[in-house]
Design an enzyme around this catalytic site. Structure first.
Site, PDB file in Angstrom:
ATOM      1  N   GLY A 108       0.836  -1.189   0.000  1.00  0.00           N
ATOM      2  CA  GLY A 108       0.000   0.000   0.000  1.00  0.00           C
ATOM      3  C   GLY A 108       0.869   1.236   0.000  1.00  0.00           C
ATOM      4  N   GLN A 153       3.323   9.971   1.104  1.00  0.00           N
ATOM      5  CA  GLN A 153       4.595   9.247   1.145  1.00  0.00           C
ATOM      6  C   GLN A 153       5.498   9.578  -0.039  1.00  0.00           C
ATOM      7  OE1 GLN A 153       2.608   5.254   2.075  1.00  0.00           O
ATOM      8  NE2 GLN A 153       4.577   5.112   3.126  1.00  0.00           N
ATOM      9  N   CYS A 207       6.452   0.104   7.625  1.00  0.00           N
ATOM     10  CA  CYS A 207       6.008   1.184   6.757  1.00  0.00           C
ATOM     11  C   CYS A 207       7.161   1.573   5.842  1.00  0.00           C
ATOM     12  CB  CYS A 207       5.599   2.377   7.624  1.00  0.00           C
ATOM     13  SG  CYS A 207       5.118   3.813   6.662  1.00  0.00           S
ATOM     14  N   LEU A 208       6.870   1.794   4.551  1.00  0.00           N
ATOM     15  CA  LEU A 208       7.915   2.182   3.597  1.00  0.00           C
ATOM     16  C   LEU A 208       8.569   3.504   4.004  1.00  0.00           C
ATOM     17  CD1 LEU A 208       6.158   1.337   0.192  1.00  0.00           C
ATOM     18  CD2 LEU A 208       7.838  -0.042   1.432  1.00  0.00           C
ATOM     19  N   HIS A 264      -3.943   1.566   7.883  1.00  0.00           N
ATOM     20  CA  HIS A 264      -2.586   2.134   7.861  1.00  0.00           C
ATOM     21  C   HIS A 264      -2.490   3.274   6.832  1.00  0.00           C
ATOM     22  CE1 HIS A 264       1.986   1.497   7.922  1.00  0.00           C
ATOM     23  NE2 HIS A 264       1.808   2.267   6.879  1.00  0.00           N
ATOM     24  N   GLU A 265      -3.029   3.047   5.621  1.00  0.00           N
ATOM     25  CA  GLU A 265      -2.899   4.066   4.562  1.00  0.00           C
ATOM     26  C   GLU A 265      -3.771   5.286   4.860  1.00  0.00           C
ATOM     27  OE1 GLU A 265      -0.400   3.740   2.804  1.00  0.00           O
ATOM     28  OE2 GLU A 265      -0.090   1.601   3.089  1.00  0.00           O
ATOM     29  N   HIS A 318      -2.088   7.625   7.110  1.00  0.00           N
ATOM     30  CA  HIS A 318      -1.113   8.505   6.440  1.00  0.00           C
ATOM     31  C   HIS A 318      -1.763   9.804   5.987  1.00  0.00           C
ATOM     32  CE1 HIS A 318       2.705   6.432   6.239  1.00  0.00           C
ATOM     33  NE2 HIS A 318       2.176   5.335   5.734  1.00  0.00           N
TER      34      HIS A 318
HETATM   35 ZN    ZN Z   1       3.052   3.496   5.826  1.00  0.00          ZN
END
Ligand code: ZN
Length: 163
Positions: free
Chosen positions: A43, A48, A86-87, A128-129, A132
């Site tokens: 995701g 991000q 998380c990226l 999670h997304e 963000h």
């Molecule tokens: Zn994340």
């Protein structure tokens, strides 16, 4: 396209709703898909990649969605702790308590309203997304001691990568 990491102010902003799906938004979604695939993520949210707009991508267990202005409609009272990363905070992970089922709605690139019901990893990625888009990271769900030790580890790793 670099993925923004911890400390970048865009990750802490409340993202702006998308008023209209135009060529610019479609191009942005394309960049997001590329960035997510390159990073092997499940995701990604627009902040991000440094764009403070309410767009998320989900790619979980064969289910692929691009959602504009997504909202959480429902979350189950039942929660479970599952290891999550998380990226934008690469290299560290921790168990995060989240609802095991969730329902979200949003608009797809064709401008149609979409409703997605998910459980397990999909429900987790949805929560999670959307976090963000509200300037929230998975770290914020942890207790203070755990968050601090995780950040310490993250900073140590980030320093090593720089050298
Ligand atoms: Zn994340």
């Amino acid at each position: 396209m670099d993925i923004r990491t911890y400390g970048d102010p865009t990750l802490r902003q409340q993202a702006e709703p998308v008023p209209e799906i135009d060529a610019e938004i479609r191009a942005l979604c394309e960049r997001m898909v590329e960035a997510m695939m390159r990073a092997n993520g499940v995701g990604l949210a627009a902040p991000q990649i440094g764009i403070s707009k309410r767009i998320i991508i989900l790619d979980v267990d064969g289910a692929f969605h691009i959602l504009i202005n997504p909202e959480l409609v429902e979350t189950s009272e039942e929660t479970e702790p599952v290891i999550e990363g998380c990226l934008s905070v690469p290299g560290v992970d921790a168990p995060v308590e989240r609802s095991i089922r969730a329902v979200i709605k949003g608009i797809n690139l064709q401008g149609q309203e979409v409703r997605i019901e998910g459980e397990g990893l999909l429900a987790r990625a949805m929560q999670h997304e959307i976090d963000h888009l509200n300037g929230k990271l998975f770290l914020d769900h942890l207790g203070t001691a755990r968050r601090q030790s995780l950040l310490k580890e993250y900073q140590r790793l980030a320093k090593e990568t720089d050298e």
